[in-house]
Design a protein around this motif. Structure first.
Motif, PDB file in Angstrom:
ATOM      1  N   ILE A   1       0.640   4.280  -0.046  1.00  0.00           N
ATOM      2  CA  ILE A   1       1.184   3.226  -0.907  1.00  0.00           C
ATOM      3  C   ILE A   1       2.362   3.830  -1.656  1.00  0.00           C
ATOM      4  CG2 ILE A   1       0.754   1.758  -2.916  1.00  0.00           C
ATOM      5  CD1 ILE A   1      -0.810   0.725  -0.641  1.00  0.00           C
ATOM      6  N   LYS A   2       3.485   3.165  -1.598  1.00  0.00           N
ATOM      7  CA  LYS A   2       4.667   3.611  -2.329  1.00  0.00           C
ATOM      8  C   LYS A   2       4.700   2.854  -3.646  1.00  0.00           C
ATOM      9  CE  LYS A   2       9.676   3.681  -2.036  1.00  0.00           C
ATOM     10  NZ  LYS A   2      10.835   3.188  -1.281  1.00  0.00           N
ATOM     11  N   GLY A   3       4.655   3.598  -4.725  1.00  0.00           N
ATOM     12  CA  GLY A   3       4.671   2.967  -6.041  1.00  0.00           C
ATOM     13  C   GLY A   3       6.013   2.349  -6.322  1.00  0.00           C
ATOM     14  N   GLY A   4       6.004   1.107  -6.652  1.00  0.00           N
ATOM     15  CA  GLY A   4       7.247   0.425  -6.953  1.00  0.00           C
ATOM     16  C   GLY A   4       6.942  -0.859  -7.679  1.00  0.00           C
ATOM     17  N   ASN A   5       7.909  -1.711  -7.763  1.00  0.00           N
ATOM     18  CA  ASN A   5       7.744  -2.994  -8.420  1.00  0.00           C
ATOM     19  C   ASN A   5       8.215  -4.078  -7.463  1.00  0.00           C
ATOM     20  OD1 ASN A   5       7.342  -4.941 -10.347  1.00  0.00           O
ATOM     21  ND2 ASN A   5       9.278  -4.590 -11.362  1.00  0.00           N
ATOM     22  N   PRO A   6       7.345  -4.554  -6.594  1.00  0.00           N
ATOM     23  CA  PRO A   6       5.913  -4.331  -6.401  1.00  0.00           C
ATOM     24  C   PRO A   6       5.650  -3.107  -5.521  1.00  0.00           C
ATOM     25  CG  PRO A   6       6.654  -6.015  -4.892  1.00  0.00           C
ATOM     26  CD  PRO A   6       7.857  -5.624  -5.726  1.00  0.00           C
ATOM     27  N   PRO A   7       4.388  -2.643  -5.502  1.00  0.00           N
ATOM     28  CA  PRO A   7       4.034  -1.527  -4.624  1.00  0.00           C
ATOM     29  C   PRO A   7       4.158  -1.950  -3.149  1.00  0.00           C
ATOM     30  CG  PRO A   7       2.161  -2.180  -5.991  1.00  0.00           C
ATOM     31  CD  PRO A   7       3.286  -3.080  -6.320  1.00  0.00           C
ATOM     32  N   VAL A   8       4.388  -0.963  -2.288  1.00  0.00           N
ATOM     33  CA  VAL A   8       4.616  -1.239  -0.864  1.00  0.00           C
ATOM     34  C   VAL A   8       3.615  -0.454  -0.028  1.00  0.00           C
ATOM     35  CG1 VAL A   8       6.307  -1.113   1.006  1.00  0.00           C
ATOM     36  CG2 VAL A   8       7.071  -1.568  -1.318  1.00  0.00           C
ATOM     37  N   MET A   9       2.987  -1.119   0.951  1.00  0.00           N
ATOM     38  CA  MET A   9       2.095  -0.455   1.892  1.00  0.00           C
ATOM     39  C   MET A   9       2.945   0.098   3.037  1.00  0.00           C
ATOM     40  SD  MET A   9      -1.082  -3.134   2.092  1.00  0.00           S
ATOM     41  CE  MET A   9      -0.103  -4.628   2.050  1.00  0.00           C
ATOM     42  N   ILE A  10       2.800   1.392   3.315  1.00  0.00           N
ATOM     43  CA  ILE A  10       3.607   2.050   4.345  1.00  0.00           C
ATOM     44  C   ILE A  10       2.680   2.699   5.369  1.00  0.00           C
ATOM     45  CG2 ILE A  10       5.248   3.913   4.784  1.00  0.00           C
ATOM     46  CD1 ILE A  10       6.378   3.427   2.021  1.00  0.00           C
ATOM     47  N   ALA A  11       3.061   2.619   6.625  1.00  0.00           N
ATOM     48  CA  ALA A  11       2.357   3.320   7.709  1.00  0.00           C
ATOM     49  C   ALA A  11       3.421   3.806   8.691  1.00  0.00           C
ATOM     50  CB  ALA A  11       1.364   2.399   8.398  1.00  0.00           C
ATOM     51  N   ALA A  12       3.091   4.784   9.505  1.00  0.00           N
ATOM     52  CA  ALA A  12       4.000   5.341  10.514  1.00  0.00           C
ATOM     53  C   ALA A  12       5.305   5.805   9.880  1.00  0.00           C
ATOM     54  CB  ALA A  12       4.273   4.324  11.620  1.00  0.00           C
ATOM     55  N   SER A  13       5.220   6.629   8.857  1.00  0.00           N
ATOM     56  CA  SER A  13       6.421   7.017   8.125  1.00  0.00           C
ATOM     57  C   SER A  13       6.955   8.395   8.489  1.00  0.00           C
ATOM     58  CB  SER A  13       6.133   6.975   6.627  1.00  0.00           C
ATOM     59  OG  SER A  13       5.121   7.891   6.290  1.00  0.00           O
ATOM     60  N   SER A  14       6.325   9.085   9.420  1.00  0.00           N
ATOM     61  CA  SER A  14       6.750  10.436   9.760  1.00  0.00           C
ATOM     62  C   SER A  14       8.055  10.418  10.548  1.00  0.00           C
ATOM     63  CB  SER A  14       5.675  11.144  10.579  1.00  0.00           C
ATOM     64  OG  SER A  14       6.133  12.409  10.975  1.00  0.00           O
ATOM     65  N   ARG A  15       8.968  11.311  10.189  1.00  0.00           N
ATOM     66  CA  ARG A  15      10.239  11.451  10.901  1.00  0.00           C
ATOM     67  C   ARG A  15      10.219  12.658  11.839  1.00  0.00           C
ATOM     68  NH1 ARG A  15      13.659   7.867   8.936  1.00  0.00           N
ATOM     69  NH2 ARG A  15      13.383   7.111   6.819  1.00  0.00           N
ATOM     70  N   ARG A  16       9.122  13.378  11.847  1.00  0.00           N
ATOM     71  CA  ARG A  16       8.993  14.556  12.700  1.00  0.00           C
ATOM     72  C   ARG A  16       8.536  14.123  14.098  1.00  0.00           C
ATOM     73  NH1 ARG A  16       5.867  19.494  10.368  1.00  0.00           N
ATOM     74  NH2 ARG A  16       7.857  19.626   9.295  1.00  0.00           N
ATOM     75  N   ALA A  17       9.216  14.622  15.120  1.00  0.00           N
ATOM     76  CA  ALA A  17       8.897  14.258  16.502  1.00  0.00           C
ATOM     77  C   ALA A  17       7.542  14.825  16.912  1.00  0.00           C
ATOM     78  CB  ALA A  17       9.977  14.768  17.440  1.00  0.00           C
ATOM     79  N   LEU A  18       6.788  14.032  17.669  1.00  0.00           N
ATOM     80  CA  LEU A  18       5.529  14.501  18.238  1.00  0.00           C
ATOM     81  C   LEU A  18       5.837  15.367  19.463  1.00  0.00           C
ATOM     82  CD1 LEU A  18       3.445  11.204  18.023  1.00  0.00           C
ATOM     83  CD2 LEU A  18       3.484  13.102  16.416  1.00  0.00           C
ATOM     84  N   ALA A  19       4.813  15.910  20.080  1.00  0.00           N
ATOM     85  CA  ALA A  19       4.997  16.850  21.188  1.00  0.00           C
ATOM     86  C   ALA A  19       5.835  16.259  22.327  1.00  0.00           C
ATOM     87  CB  ALA A  19       3.641  17.298  21.716  1.00  0.00           C
TER      88      ALA A  19
END
Length: 167
Positions: free
Chosen positions: A63-81
């Motif tokens: 959850i990103k705290g904000g006004n309003p709060p935001v639900m975040i998923a899949a936020s990684s910028r690092r490449a998988l294998a």
């Protein structure tokens, strides 16, 4: 999806947060994240059915705290294998794909230098099509109204406490 612009009550809470003292708003955002984060993460983890769902979608859930709060998923910028970057390629795992779709493209033969056409099934590794989502979207639909209610109640309670001088 729940949108602040569609509800007058949520708009009122956003305006109240903008008008309140900076320290109180900061504390409120911190408390909101502390309470909502575990609930959101748990629900996204529960909906992740495969190892790739967990690696691509659930791993970055917060959850990103904000006004309003935001639900975040899949936020990684690092490449998988294999080279997939979750923040860019999450939609294939969330919404699936037509698994029998064939793609035809030209490739170059390294030995002879010539080119020829090949046809491949490039979406076989993705889950079946799910227009309403499979992991994060169902989790957001299930818990979104509850989290919005919790956020509104927390803001109203903290504003009331501050007005009474208990803060």
């Amino acid at each position: 999806m729940l949108r602040v612009g569609d509800h007058r009550e949520l708009q009122a809470v956003v305006l109240a947060m903008k008008a309140m003292e900076r320290g109180l708003a900061r504390d409120l955002r911190r408390d909101t994240v502390k309470v909502m984060n575990p609930v959101w993460k748990q629900l996204v983890d529960r909906n992740a059915t495969s190892a790739m769902d967990t690696r691509v979608i659930a791993k970055g859930a917060r959850i990103k705290g904000g006004n309003p709060p935001v639900m975040i998923a899949a936020s990684s910028r690092r490449a998988l294998a294999g080279g997939l970057i979750p923040v860019a390629g999450w939609s294939g795992f969330e919404f699936g794909s037509n698994r029998s779709r064939k793609t035809t493209y030209n490739r170059r033969n390294r030995r002879s230098g010539g080119t020829h056409q090949v046809t491949r099934n490039t979406t076989a590794q993705l889950p079946a099509r799910a227009p309403n989502g499979r992991v994060a979207y169902p989790a957001a639909a299930e818990i979104g109204p509850r989290l919005a209610s919790l956020w509104v109640q927390t803001v109203v309670r903290r504003v009331h406490e501050a007005a009474e001088g208990r803060q």
